[in-house]
Design a protein around this motif. Structure first.
Motif, PDB file in Angstrom:
ATOM      1  N   GLU A  88      11.940  10.944 -17.750  1.00  0.00           N
ATOM      2  CA  GLU A  88      10.712  10.291 -17.291  1.00  0.00           C
ATOM      3  C   GLU A  88      10.913   8.775 -17.181  1.00  0.00           C
ATOM      4  O   GLU A  88      10.492   8.141 -16.205  1.00  0.00           O
ATOM      5  N   HIS A  89      11.582   8.205 -18.176  1.00  0.00           N
ATOM      6  CA  HIS A  89      11.849   6.766 -18.182  1.00  0.00           C
ATOM      7  C   HIS A  89      12.742   6.373 -17.011  1.00  0.00           C
ATOM      8  O   HIS A  89      12.452   5.404 -16.291  1.00  0.00           O
ATOM      9  N   TYR A  90      13.820   7.113 -16.788  1.00  0.00           N
ATOM     10  CA  TYR A  90      14.735   6.785 -15.696  1.00  0.00           C
ATOM     11  C   TYR A  90      14.115   7.054 -14.326  1.00  0.00           C
ATOM     12  O   TYR A  90      14.442   6.397 -13.340  1.00  0.00           O
ATOM     13  N   HIS A  91      13.230   8.007 -14.259  1.00  0.00           N
ATOM     14  CA  HIS A  91      12.535   8.281 -13.010  1.00  0.00           C
ATOM     15  C   HIS A  91      11.656   7.088 -12.626  1.00  0.00           C
ATOM     16  O   HIS A  91      11.611   6.680 -11.461  1.00  0.00           O
ATOM     17  N   LYS A  92      10.981   6.520 -13.599  1.00  0.00           N
ATOM     18  CA  LYS A  92      10.125   5.364 -13.355  1.00  0.00           C
ATOM     19  C   LYS A  92      10.964   4.145 -12.955  1.00  0.00           C
ATOM     20  O   LYS A  92      10.641   3.446 -11.990  1.00  0.00           O
ATOM     21  N   ILE A  93      12.048   3.894 -13.652  1.00  0.00           N
ATOM     22  CA  ILE A  93      12.920   2.764 -13.325  1.00  0.00           C
ATOM     23  C   ILE A  93      13.566   2.969 -11.950  1.00  0.00           C
ATOM     24  O   ILE A  93      13.665   2.027 -11.156  1.00  0.00           O
ATOM     25  N   GLY A  94      13.983   4.183 -11.680  1.00  0.00           N
ATOM     26  CA  GLY A  94      14.602   4.478 -10.385  1.00  0.00           C
ATOM     27  C   GLY A  94      13.659   4.237  -9.220  1.00  0.00           C
ATOM     28  O   GLY A  94      14.073   3.767  -8.158  1.00  0.00           O
ATOM     29  N   PHE A  95      12.389   4.543  -9.410  1.00  0.00           N
ATOM     30  CA  PHE A  95      11.409   4.298  -8.354  1.00  0.00           C
ATOM     31  C   PHE A  95      11.322   2.811  -8.034  1.00  0.00           C
ATOM     32  O   PHE A  95      11.345   2.405  -6.873  1.00  0.00           O
ATOM     33  N   TRP A  96      11.215   1.984  -9.067  1.00  0.00           N
ATOM     34  CA  TRP A  96      11.078   0.543  -8.834  1.00  0.00           C
ATOM     35  C   TRP A  96      12.354  -0.066  -8.281  1.00  0.00           C
ATOM     36  O   TRP A  96      12.308  -1.004  -7.476  1.00  0.00           O
ATOM     37  N   ILE A  97      13.495   0.459  -8.693  1.00  0.00           N
ATOM     38  CA  ILE A  97      14.758  -0.024  -8.114  1.00  0.00           C
ATOM     39  C   ILE A  97      14.795   0.284  -6.622  1.00  0.00           C
ATOM     40  O   ILE A  97      15.164  -0.570  -5.803  1.00  0.00           O
ATOM     41  N   LYS A  98      14.382   1.478  -6.239  1.00  0.00           N
ATOM     42  CA  LYS A  98      14.371   1.836  -4.824  1.00  0.00           C
ATOM     43  C   LYS A  98      13.355   1.015  -4.042  1.00  0.00           C
ATOM     44  O   LYS A  98      13.600   0.625  -2.894  1.00  0.00           O
ATOM     45  N   LYS A 100       4.522  13.393 -14.700  1.00  0.00           N
ATOM     46  CA  LYS A 100       3.798  13.938 -15.856  1.00  0.00           C
ATOM     47  C   LYS A 100       4.240  15.366 -16.191  1.00  0.00           C
ATOM     48  O   LYS A 100       4.022  15.830 -17.301  1.00  0.00           O
ATOM     49  N   ASN A 101       4.876  16.030 -15.235  1.00  0.00           N
ATOM     50  CA  ASN A 101       5.356  17.398 -15.474  1.00  0.00           C
ATOM     51  C   ASN A 101       6.690  17.430 -16.193  1.00  0.00           C
ATOM     52  O   ASN A 101       7.153  18.497 -16.577  1.00  0.00           O
ATOM     53  N   TYR A 102       7.338  16.280 -16.346  1.00  0.00           N
ATOM     54  CA  TYR A 102       8.629  16.237 -17.024  1.00  0.00           C
ATOM     55  C   TYR A 102       8.434  16.349 -18.527  1.00  0.00           C
ATOM     56  O   TYR A 102       7.540  15.740 -19.096  1.00  0.00           O
ATOM     57  N   ASN A 103       9.290  17.121 -19.169  1.00  0.00           N
ATOM     58  CA  ASN A 103       9.230  17.287 -20.622  1.00  0.00           C
ATOM     59  C   ASN A 103      10.178  16.333 -21.341  1.00  0.00           C
ATOM     60  O   ASN A 103      10.003  16.057 -22.517  1.00  0.00           O
ATOM     61  N   ASP A 104      11.163  15.835 -20.638  1.00  0.00           N
ATOM     62  CA  ASP A 104      12.177  14.963 -21.234  1.00  0.00           C
ATOM     63  C   ASP A 104      11.752  13.499 -21.074  1.00  0.00           C
ATOM     64  O   ASP A 104      11.617  13.003 -19.953  1.00  0.00           O
ATOM     65  N   PRO A 105      11.520  12.780 -22.176  1.00  0.00           N
ATOM     66  CA  PRO A 105      11.080  11.386 -22.064  1.00  0.00           C
ATOM     67  C   PRO A 105      12.151  10.464 -21.471  1.00  0.00           C
ATOM     68  O   PRO A 105      11.824   9.480 -20.811  1.00  0.00           O
ATOM     69  N   PHE A 117       0.825  -1.211   0.000  1.00  0.00           N
ATOM     70  CA  PHE A 117       0.000   0.000   0.000  1.00  0.00           C
ATOM     71  C   PHE A 117       0.859   1.261   0.000  1.00  0.00           C
ATOM     72  O   PHE A 117       0.530   2.250  -0.663  1.00  0.00           O
ATOM     73  N   TYR A 118       1.962   1.225   0.736  1.00  0.00           N
ATOM     74  CA  TYR A 118       2.893   2.351   0.711  1.00  0.00           C
ATOM     75  C   TYR A 118       3.499   2.528  -0.683  1.00  0.00           C
ATOM     76  O   TYR A 118       3.601   3.652  -1.180  1.00  0.00           O
ATOM     77  N   VAL A 119       3.876   1.429  -1.286  1.00  0.00           N
ATOM     78  CA  VAL A 119       4.467   1.501  -2.630  1.00  0.00           C
ATOM     79  C   VAL A 119       3.445   2.061  -3.613  1.00  0.00           C
ATOM     80  O   VAL A 119       3.777   2.910  -4.451  1.00  0.00           O
ATOM     81  N   ALA A 120       2.206   1.605  -3.520  1.00  0.00           N
ATOM     82  CA  ALA A 120       1.161   2.099  -4.428  1.00  0.00           C
ATOM     83  C   ALA A 120       0.924   3.599  -4.223  1.00  0.00           C
ATOM     84  O   ALA A 120       0.805   4.355  -5.198  1.00  0.00           O
ATOM     85  N   ALA A 121       0.876   4.032  -2.977  1.00  0.00           N
ATOM     86  CA  ALA A 121       0.648   5.454  -2.698  1.00  0.00           C
ATOM     87  C   ALA A 121       1.783   6.303  -3.257  1.00  0.00           C
ATOM     88  O   ALA A 121       1.544   7.328  -3.917  1.00  0.00           O
ATOM     89  N   PHE A 122       3.025   5.886  -3.020  1.00  0.00           N
ATOM     90  CA  PHE A 122       4.153   6.642  -3.541  1.00  0.00           C
ATOM     91  C   PHE A 122       4.256   6.534  -5.059  1.00  0.00           C
ATOM     92  O   PHE A 122       4.689   7.471  -5.721  1.00  0.00           O
ATOM     93  N   TYR A 123       3.838   5.406  -5.626  1.00  0.00           N
ATOM     94  CA  TYR A 123       3.863   5.270  -7.075  1.00  0.00           C
ATOM     95  C   TYR A 123       2.942   6.301  -7.718  1.00  0.00           C
ATOM     96  O   TYR A 123       3.319   6.972  -8.677  1.00  0.00           O
ATOM     97  N   PHE A 124       1.735   6.429  -7.184  1.00  0.00           N
ATOM     98  CA  PHE A 124       0.802   7.397  -7.757  1.00  0.00           C
ATOM     99  C   PHE A 124       1.257   8.836  -7.515  1.00  0.00           C
ATOM    100  O   PHE A 124       1.059   9.703  -8.368  1.00  0.00           O
ATOM    101  N   LEU A 125       1.869   9.082  -6.388  1.00  0.00           N
ATOM    102  CA  LEU A 125       2.401  10.415  -6.110  1.00  0.00           C
ATOM    103  C   LEU A 125       3.508  10.783  -7.093  1.00  0.00           C
ATOM    104  O   LEU A 125       3.489  11.859  -7.698  1.00  0.00           O
ATOM    105  N   PHE A 126       4.466   9.869  -7.286  1.00  0.00           N
ATOM    106  CA  PHE A 126       5.561  10.142  -8.203  1.00  0.00           C
ATOM    107  C   PHE A 126       5.132  10.082  -9.663  1.00  0.00           C
ATOM    108  O   PHE A 126       5.708  10.755 -10.522  1.00  0.00           O
ATOM    109  N   SER A 127       4.116   9.292  -9.957  1.00  0.00           N
ATOM    110  CA  SER A 127       3.592   9.236 -11.315  1.00  0.00           C
ATOM    111  C   SER A 127       2.965  10.575 -11.704  1.00  0.00           C
ATOM    112  O   SER A 127       3.124  11.046 -12.829  1.00  0.00           O
ATOM    113  N   ALA A 128       2.242  11.169 -10.759  1.00  0.00           N
ATOM    114  CA  ALA A 128       1.652  12.484 -11.027  1.00  0.00           C
ATOM    115  C   ALA A 128       2.738  13.537 -11.210  1.00  0.00           C
ATOM    116  O   ALA A 128       2.616  14.423 -12.063  1.00  0.00           O
ATOM    117  N   ARG A 129       3.788  13.426 -10.441  1.00  0.00           N
ATOM    118  CA  ARG A 129       4.889  14.386 -10.579  1.00  0.00           C
ATOM    119  C   ARG A 129       5.647  14.170 -11.881  1.00  0.00           C
ATOM    120  O   ARG A 129       6.139  15.109 -12.496  1.00  0.00           O
TER     121      ARG A 129
END
Length: 115
Positions: free
Chosen positions: A33-43, A25-30, A11-23
């Motif tokens: 964005e890709h490394y941000h998503k991978i970095g989250f799951w690695i952490k 979306k503000n990135y302009n560099d794909p 539940f904590y992972v899901a909450a932080f996933y949605f929080l960081f996913s919303a953030r």
């Protein structure tokens, strides 16, 4: 780490996933964005591996020393509020008879110089 922590972790992972996913979306560099998503799951998975290592494999300093002595110290203060003075005194003035595990007394010995 108790059973409740293991149960609540998804539940904590899901909450932080949605929080960081919303953030994200503000990135302009794909690429960012890709490394941000991978970095989250690695952490997220590294936190599980680190917890398993610290609690179950290496039962040394983090859990066996600091946690048990910290709980003991908390209980000493709750039982007698005069023991709170040890929060502000140097470790060399700590009463050794108050240790939970006598093997930890070396952490409170006075400084010695090698030279």
């Amino acid at each position: 780490m108790g059973f409740l922590d293991i149960l609540l972790y998804p539940f904590y992972v899901a909450a932080f996933y949605f929080l960081f996913s919303a953030r994200r979306k503000n990135y302009n560099d794909p690429v960012l964005e890709h490394y941000h998503k991978i970095g989250f799951w690695i952490k997220a998975f590294a936190a599980i591996a680190f917890t398993i290592f610290n609690v179950y494999i290496s039962y040394g300093d983090s859990h066996g020393l600091y946690y048990t002595e910290g709980v003991n110290f908390k209980n000493l203060i709750l039982n007698d509020s005069h023991n709170a003075k040890y929060l502000f005194l140097p470790g060399t003035e700590f009463d050794i008879s108050l240790f939970y595990n006598d093997a930890n007394r070396g952490y409170f010995r006075p400084k010695t110089t090698i030279w």
